[in-house]
Write an enzyme that holds these catalytic residues in place. Structure first.
Site, PDB file in Angstrom:
ATOM      1  N   ASN A   7       0.852  -1.189   0.000  1.00  0.00           N
ATOM      2  CA  ASN A   7       0.000   0.000   0.000  1.00  0.00           C
ATOM      3  C   ASN A   7       0.891   1.245   0.000  1.00  0.00           C
ATOM      4  OD1 ASN A   7      -1.862   2.005   0.434  1.00  0.00           O
ATOM      5  ND2 ASN A   7      -2.270   1.455   2.575  1.00  0.00           N
ATOM      6  N   TRP A   8       1.020   1.844  -1.168  1.00  0.00           N
ATOM      7  CA  TRP A   8       1.962   2.963  -1.322  1.00  0.00           C
ATOM      8  C   TRP A   8       1.435   4.281  -0.737  1.00  0.00           C
ATOM      9  CZ3 TRP A   8       3.908   2.469  -7.097  1.00  0.00           C
ATOM     10  CH2 TRP A   8       4.687   1.304  -7.215  1.00  0.00           C
ATOM     11  N   LYS A   9       0.163   4.335  -0.457  1.00  0.00           N
ATOM     12  CA  LYS A   9      -0.439   5.587   0.049  1.00  0.00           C
ATOM     13  C   LYS A   9      -0.137   6.742  -0.928  1.00  0.00           C
ATOM     14  CE  LYS A   9      -0.057   3.538   4.568  1.00  0.00           C
ATOM     15  NZ  LYS A   9      -0.124   3.686   5.996  1.00  0.00           N
ATOM     16  N   HIS A  85      -9.749   1.539   4.765  1.00  0.00           N
ATOM     17  CA  HIS A  85      -8.464   1.796   5.432  1.00  0.00           C
ATOM     18  C   HIS A  85      -8.664   2.862   6.510  1.00  0.00           C
ATOM     19  CE1 HIS A  85      -4.337   2.929   6.200  1.00  0.00           C
ATOM     20  NE2 HIS A  85      -3.977   1.787   5.630  1.00  0.00           N
ATOM     21  N   GLU A  87      -6.928   5.263   7.420  1.00  0.00           N
ATOM     22  CA  GLU A  87      -6.633   6.655   7.022  1.00  0.00           C
ATOM     23  C   GLU A  87      -7.811   7.258   6.258  1.00  0.00           C
ATOM     24  OE1 GLU A  87      -2.881   5.760   5.176  1.00  0.00           O
ATOM     25  OE2 GLU A  87      -2.037   5.353   7.150  1.00  0.00           O
ATOM     26  N   GLU A 159      -5.708  -4.521  10.536  1.00  0.00           N
ATOM     27  CA  GLU A 159      -4.706  -3.475  10.733  1.00  0.00           C
ATOM     28  C   GLU A 159      -5.015  -2.703  12.013  1.00  0.00           C
ATOM     29  OE1 GLU A 159      -2.552  -2.445   6.859  1.00  0.00           O
ATOM     30  OE2 GLU A 159      -4.233  -1.086   7.042  1.00  0.00           O
ATOM     31  N   GLY A 165       2.119   2.660  10.892  1.00  0.00           N
ATOM     32  CA  GLY A 165       3.090   3.757  10.806  1.00  0.00           C
ATOM     33  C   GLY A 165       3.788   4.076  12.120  1.00  0.00           C
ATOM     34  N   SER A 202       3.101  -1.618  10.525  1.00  0.00           N
ATOM     35  CA  SER A 202       4.542  -1.625  10.805  1.00  0.00           C
ATOM     36  C   SER A 202       5.234  -2.937  10.428  1.00  0.00           C
ATOM     37  CB  SER A 202       4.810  -1.291  12.272  1.00  0.00           C
ATOM     38  OG  SER A 202       4.414   0.041  12.539  1.00  0.00           O
ATOM     39  N   GLY A 223       2.769  -0.776   4.366  1.00  0.00           N
ATOM     40  CA  GLY A 223       2.683   0.625   3.968  1.00  0.00           C
ATOM     41  C   GLY A 223       4.064   1.225   3.780  1.00  0.00           C
ATOM     42  N   GLY A 224       4.587   1.858   4.847  1.00  0.00           N
ATOM     43  CA  GLY A 224       5.855   2.581   4.770  1.00  0.00           C
ATOM     44  C   GLY A 224       6.983   1.830   4.073  1.00  0.00           C
TER      45      GLY A 224
END
Ligand code: PGA
Length: 260
Positions: A7-9, A85, A87, A159, A165, A202, A223-224
């Site tokens: 998930n590149w956001k 998600h 976010e 999640e 994150g 994470s 993600g990150g």
């Protein structure tokens, strides 16, 4: 089968960088979620990876400035869409009611849905029974009367919001227990057979194996670390745990959606 969701956001900043990251490895078991504007390029340039939209609206057309529809994402070559998600729930005020509509639209467009659920820290601190109760109530609102067509697929990503994150992942044993709970619940209460459960929050090259080694956990959503080249290369090497993603819809190089 283990699935690696990337998930590149809102990253990376250019199409050039996006292509570099997407082609670092010939992912056969990954679903890449790039920003929508890079979708077709990623579909065209990757060989075996599946590609998904990070967000779609629940209507397929109309006066909804700024939105993209499930059918548009599919036409660009996406075979999945993320939904729910945390976010999107937090920064874009998406409610379970909206998420419910989106899931239905995603599935009826022939895309697979990757539904994210997860609890805040205060729920986590009250212990696993509370977490399970919270997740059940989320599933109930998001999946009420949803049926998954044979030609599509529902994946649930667990999640925990406090782990996203933060650099502090969940305890993999606890996540495995949650994954089993989600599987049982989806099967017995929602009549959804063969659901896959991912863990997200994470995950990086240092801890991914701790999650993937559990049979209850079908994969991870990253993600990150999914836009960091060094991390991605290491993650791609964790091949012993991975097999071809088992999906019905496949994207083709020309970006058209086909049924395999
Ligand atoms: P993270 O994000 O890996 O940066 O914690 C996971 C996600 O939001 O899907």
């Amino acid at each position: 089968m283990k699935i690696i969701g990337l998930n590149w956001k809102l990253n990376p900043q250019t199409e050039q960088e996006a292509l570099e990251i997407a082609t670092l490895s010939d992912w056969k078991n990954a679903i890449i979620f790039p920003p929508a504007i890079f979708l077709r390029q990623i579909v065209t340039q990757t060989k075996r990876a599946k590609v998904g939209a990070q967000n779609v609206y629940w209507q397929n057309s109309g006066a909804f400035t700024g939105e993209i529809s499930p059918l548009m994402a599919r036409d660009e070559g996406a075979s999945f869409a993320l939904v729910g998600h945390s976010e999107r729930r937090r920064y874009f005020f998406e409610t379970d009611q909206l998420i419910h509509k989106k899931i239905k639209a995603i599935l009826s467009a022939g895309l697979g849905a990757v539904l994210c659920v997860g609890e805040l820290k205060d729920v986590h601190q009250r212990g696993l029974p509370f977490v399970k109760r919270f997740l059940f109530s989320q599933l109930k609102k998001d999946l009420d009367d949803v049926t998954v067509p044979k030609t599509s697929r529902l994946i649930v990503a667990y999640e925990p919001i406090w782990a996203i994150g933060s650099g502090v992942p969940d305890d993999p044993n606890a996540s495995a227990e949650i994954a089993q709970f989600l599987k049982n619940t989806l099967l017995s209460r929602f009549n959804i057979s063969n659901p896959a459960i991912l863990y997200g929050g994470s995950v990086n090259s240092g801890n991914i194996r701790e999650f993937l080694k559990h049979p209850e956990i079908d994969g991870v959503l990253i993600g990150g670390a999914s836009v960091e080249k060094r991390e991605l290369k290491k993650i791609a090497k964790m091949a012993p745990y991975v097999r071809e993603v088992d999906v019905v819809g496949k994207n083709r190089k020309d970006g058209r959606f086909t049924k395999s």
